[in-house]
Design a protein around this motif. Structure first.
Motif, PDB file in Angstrom:
ATOM      1  N   SER A   1      -3.404 -56.618 -64.407  1.00 45.22           N
ATOM      2  CA  SER A   1      -3.605 -55.029 -64.775  1.00 45.22           C
ATOM      3  C   SER A   1      -2.351 -54.636 -64.060  1.00 45.22           C
ATOM      4  O   SER A   1      -1.847 -55.451 -63.028  1.00 45.22           O
ATOM      5  CB  SER A   1      -4.800 -53.880 -64.720  1.00 45.22           C
ATOM      6  OG  SER A   1      -5.087 -53.863 -63.300  1.00 45.22           O
TER       7      SER A   1
ATOM      8  N   PRO B   1      -0.509 -52.561 -60.905  1.00 52.10           N
ATOM      9  CA  PRO B   1      -1.858 -51.715 -59.136  1.00 52.10           C
ATOM     10  C   PRO B   1      -1.807 -50.133 -59.181  1.00 52.10           C
ATOM     11  O   PRO B   1      -1.169 -49.831 -60.414  1.00 52.10           O
ATOM     12  CB  PRO B   1      -0.015 -52.295 -58.521  1.00 52.10           C
ATOM     13  CG  PRO B   1       0.778 -53.090 -59.323  1.00 52.10           C
ATOM     14  CD  PRO B   1       0.329 -52.833 -60.103  1.00 52.10           C
ATOM     15  N   ASP B   2      -2.900 -50.102 -58.480  1.00 48.01           N
ATOM     16  CA  ASP B   2      -3.007 -49.050 -58.609  1.00 48.01           C
ATOM     17  C   ASP B   2      -2.671 -48.228 -57.670  1.00 48.01           C
ATOM     18  O   ASP B   2      -1.800 -46.631 -57.907  1.00 48.01           O
ATOM     19  CB  ASP B   2      -4.791 -48.352 -58.244  1.00 48.01           C
ATOM     20  CG  ASP B   2      -5.745 -48.538 -59.239  1.00 48.01           C
ATOM     21  OD1 ASP B   2      -5.398 -48.321 -60.821  1.00 48.01           O
ATOM     22  OD2 ASP B   2      -7.144 -48.642 -58.803  1.00 48.01           O
TER      23      ASP B   2
ATOM     24  N   GLU C   1      -3.341 -53.637 -55.482  1.00 45.06           N
ATOM     25  CA  GLU C   1      -5.049 -53.667 -56.950  1.00 45.06           C
ATOM     26  C   GLU C   1      -6.272 -53.495 -57.223  1.00 45.06           C
ATOM     27  O   GLU C   1      -6.036 -52.363 -55.516  1.00 45.06           O
ATOM     28  CB  GLU C   1      -4.569 -55.658 -56.696  1.00 45.06           C
ATOM     29  CG  GLU C   1      -3.469 -56.275 -56.755  1.00 45.06           C
ATOM     30  CD  GLU C   1      -2.389 -55.887 -57.890  1.00 45.06           C
ATOM     31  OE1 GLU C   1      -2.676 -55.966 -59.256  1.00 45.06           O
ATOM     32  OE2 GLU C   1      -0.967 -56.217 -57.443  1.00 45.06           O
ATOM     33  N   ARG C   2      -5.994 -52.655 -58.190  1.00 49.67           N
ATOM     34  CA  ARG C   2      -7.113 -52.292 -58.553  1.00 49.67           C
ATOM     35  C   ARG C   2      -7.987 -52.815 -58.053  1.00 49.67           C
ATOM     36  O   ARG C   2      -8.532 -53.852 -58.141  1.00 49.67           O
ATOM     37  CB  ARG C   2      -7.359 -52.275 -60.524  1.00 49.67           C
ATOM     38  CG  ARG C   2      -8.085 -51.063 -61.476  1.00 49.67           C
ATOM     39  CD  ARG C   2      -8.091 -50.766 -62.262  1.00 49.67           C
ATOM     40  NE  ARG C   2      -6.046 -50.469 -62.190  1.00 49.67           N
ATOM     41  CZ  ARG C   2      -6.098 -50.469 -63.135  1.00 49.67           C
ATOM     42  NH1 ARG C   2      -6.841 -51.027 -64.907  1.00 49.67           N
ATOM     43  NH2 ARG C   2      -4.543 -49.778 -64.287  1.00 49.67           N
ATOM     44  N   GLY C   3      -9.259 -51.785 -57.423  1.00 54.34           N
ATOM     45  CA  GLY C   3     -10.371 -51.876 -56.587  1.00 54.34           C
ATOM     46  C   GLY C   3      -9.854 -52.493 -55.525  1.00 54.34           C
ATOM     47  O   GLY C   3     -11.064 -53.064 -54.924  1.00 54.34           O
TER      48      GLY C   3
ATOM     49  N   ARG D   1      -0.444 -46.043 -60.625  1.00 52.95           N
ATOM     50  CA  ARG D   1      -1.109 -46.815 -62.323  1.00 52.95           C
ATOM     51  C   ARG D   1       0.094 -46.210 -63.600  1.00 52.95           C
ATOM     52  O   ARG D   1       0.160 -45.620 -63.733  1.00 52.95           O
ATOM     53  CB  ARG D   1      -2.335 -46.280 -62.911  1.00 52.95           C
ATOM     54  CG  ARG D   1      -3.748 -46.840 -62.387  1.00 52.95           C
ATOM     55  CD  ARG D   1      -4.136 -46.660 -63.095  1.00 52.95           C
ATOM     56  NE  ARG D   1      -5.846 -47.547 -62.542  1.00 52.95           N
ATOM     57  CZ  ARG D   1      -7.016 -47.911 -63.070  1.00 52.95           C
ATOM     58  NH1 ARG D   1      -7.406 -46.984 -63.642  1.00 52.95           N
ATOM     59  NH2 ARG D   1      -7.739 -47.713 -62.754  1.00 52.95           N
TER      60      ARG D   1
ATOM     61  N   THR E   1      -9.111 -42.667 -58.824  1.00 51.35           N
ATOM     62  CA  THR E   1      -8.292 -43.876 -58.981  1.00 51.35           C
ATOM     63  C   THR E   1      -8.678 -44.375 -58.045  1.00 51.35           C
ATOM     64  O   THR E   1      -8.868 -45.727 -57.291  1.00 51.35           O
ATOM     65  CB  THR E   1      -6.957 -43.679 -60.038  1.00 51.35           C
ATOM     66  OG1 THR E   1      -7.199 -42.983 -60.813  1.00 51.35           O
ATOM     67  CG2 THR E   1      -6.663 -45.326 -59.957  1.00 51.35           C
ATOM     68  N   VAL E   2      -7.786 -43.486 -56.856  1.00 46.13           N
ATOM     69  CA  VAL E   2      -8.036 -43.936 -55.978  1.00 46.13           C
ATOM     70  C   VAL E   2      -8.400 -43.163 -54.032  1.00 46.13           C
ATOM     71  O   VAL E   2      -7.282 -41.389 -54.851  1.00 46.13           O
ATOM     72  CB  VAL E   2      -5.613 -44.192 -55.052  1.00 46.13           C
ATOM     73  CG1 VAL E   2      -5.619 -44.826 -53.846  1.00 46.13           C
ATOM     74  CG2 VAL E   2      -5.434 -44.787 -56.466  1.00 46.13           C
TER      75      VAL E   2
ATOM     76  N   THR F   1     -10.365 -48.372 -55.796  1.00 44.44           N
ATOM     77  CA  THR F   1      -9.345 -48.996 -54.651  1.00 44.44           C
ATOM     78  C   THR F   1      -8.987 -47.758 -53.474  1.00 44.44           C
ATOM     79  O   THR F   1      -9.664 -46.569 -53.528  1.00 44.44           O
ATOM     80  CB  THR F   1      -7.980 -48.626 -55.769  1.00 44.44           C
ATOM     81  OG1 THR F   1      -7.634 -49.611 -56.558  1.00 44.44           O
ATOM     82  CG2 THR F   1      -6.721 -49.301 -54.844  1.00 44.44           C
TER      83      THR F   1
END
Ligand code: ATP
Length: 389
Positions: free
Chosen positions: A3, A5-6, A30-32, A66, A187-188, A220
């Motif tokens: 996916s 990156p955040d 990156e995500r998470g 994102r 999200t972040v 993230t």
């Protein structure tokens, strides 16, 4: 499936008048993942974080959350939340009201407190606070109550909604600040030295809790600290900054074991730095300094015939029998004993005058080294990391 990156920074520069706080910084989160911006005071960590949050606008370059370019979006329009070192809680308000304020800022539900709670001319601080309280209470819908309660459970302050924030300890206040940022399910999550005001023991506990929370939620995190131990403990990736530049991006092992620059080698942990002339030969590479030839790890970026440096960690240097037969083996004299517990720390001087700090696991009394003693020191070429600047 990979996916996007955040968070992405592309060539971000931020100037304040003549001061360049951040210069040409690019990285992806990156995500998470848990990314830490690490560096000394004034290196541009907070400014970088504030560019992601929307409290600063880059002078050049772009910030993406994102895939969406967010340069011109206000903080509350971004899918981010920020936790500050100072907590920035509203005094004279309850824990629940403070946490609910996180939702008000995002307009959940109804109007935003950022608009509705703003101060009107002549209203004064007390009046502004009263209208803010009214607003938060008016919005006390079941959904808000449920989300506040859930988030307080998450930060281990269950049922504390009605407590006044002024009555809480520093650690509890920081949990409220964290809850206020998490309640929006961003999200972040952006954290600016969030544990800076806590005492050491609490700080250590909170490091573990924060990391666990991040893993559990899969959010993230972009985290700012000047504390290298904190960064090494908590992060998936560390971005080491110096004077506005990104010096190295990597996981804790890479940053510690394979520092890319002299600054990183020196800033992270303890190290011995030796400067000299770098040369390649059929066995690899050497650095010649003050009449001694040191065998080092070859580095493609190093300048043959030029001045370079290598770094060797104190715990990678062996003494006595263990030193014999290693790529680097020299006679030395013990000139200082810094610490003599189970983990001894000594300073040895080579025949060319170079001094090296050595950590040594002491297994029996006979291994203690007193000042003035002659000893063999050694380390492998692979542990002598060649640095390029
Ligand atoms: P610290 O750990 O001390 O908070 P930092 O690494 O977070 O430091 P920044 O706060 O990002 O560093 O500051 C980077 C540089 O930019 C510093 O020289 C600072 O003085 C300058 N700077 C930051 N904000 C402003 C501002 N609003 N106006 C002028 N200069 C600023």
């Amino acid at each position: 499936m990979s996916s996007s990156p955040d968070v992405s920074l592309r060539n971000v520069t931020k100037r304040f008048g003549d001061v360049t706080a951040v210069e040409d910084v690019s990285f992806d989160v990156e995500r998470g993942k848990f990314l830490t911006l690490l560096g000394p005071s004034g290196c541009g960590k907070t400014t970088t974080l504030r560019c992601i949050a929307g409290f600063e606008t880059p002078t050049e370059g772009d910030v993406y959350i994102r895939d969406q370019r967010v340069n011109t979006l206000q903080p509350f329009e971004r899918d981010t939340s920020m936790v500050f070192q100072s907590y920035a809680l509203f005094p004279h308000m309850t824990v629940g009201e403070n946490v609910a304020f996180g939702l008000q800022m995002q307009g959940i539900p109804g109007e935003r407190a950022a608009d509705g709670g703003s101060r009107t001319e002549g209203e004064g601080r007390g009046g502004a606070l009263a209208s803010l309280k009214r607003l938060v209470r008016r919005e006390g819908s079941e959904e808000v109550d449920a989300r506040v309660a859930r988030t307080l459970d998450l930060v281990e302050l269950p049922g504390m909604q009605d407590r006044d924030v002024d009555e809480l300890s520093g650690g509890q206040q920081q949990r409220v600040a964290l809850a206020r940022a998490l309640v929006t399910e961003p999200t972040v999550l952006l954290l600016d030295e969030p544990l800076g005001a806590l005492d050491l023991k609490l700080r250590k506990n909170m490091q573990v809790e924060l990391k666990d929370l991040q893993t559990e939620l899969g959010i993230t995190f972009v985290y700012v600290t000047h504390d290298q131990e904190e960064a090494l403990t908590m992060s998936d990736e560390i971005a080491v900054m110096n004077e506005g530049h990104l010096e190295q991006l990597g996981d804790a092992t890479a940053i510690y074991e394979e520092p890319a620059t002299e600054f990183v080698a020196d800033f992270i942990g303890e190290t011995n730095l030796v400067h000299g002339e770098y040369q390649r030969d059929e066995d690899g590479a050497v650095i010649v300094a003050n009449g001694l030839t040191y065998r080092v790890r070859p580095n493609e970026g190093a300048n043959e015939g030029g001045e370079e440096a290598f770094a060797v960690r104190p715990e990678k240097i062996r003494l006595g029998d263990e030193a014999r037969g290693l790529d680097n083996e020299f006679g030395a004299e013990v000139v200082d004993e810094i610490y003599k517990g189970n983990l001894g720390k000594f300073v040895v001087e080579l025949e060319n005058g170079h001094r090296l700090t050595v950590d040594m696991q002491i297994r029996d009394q006979g291994q203690y080294l007193s000042v003035g003693r002659e000893v063999t020191v050694g380390w492998s070429a692979d542990n002598a990391v060649t640095l390029t600047e």
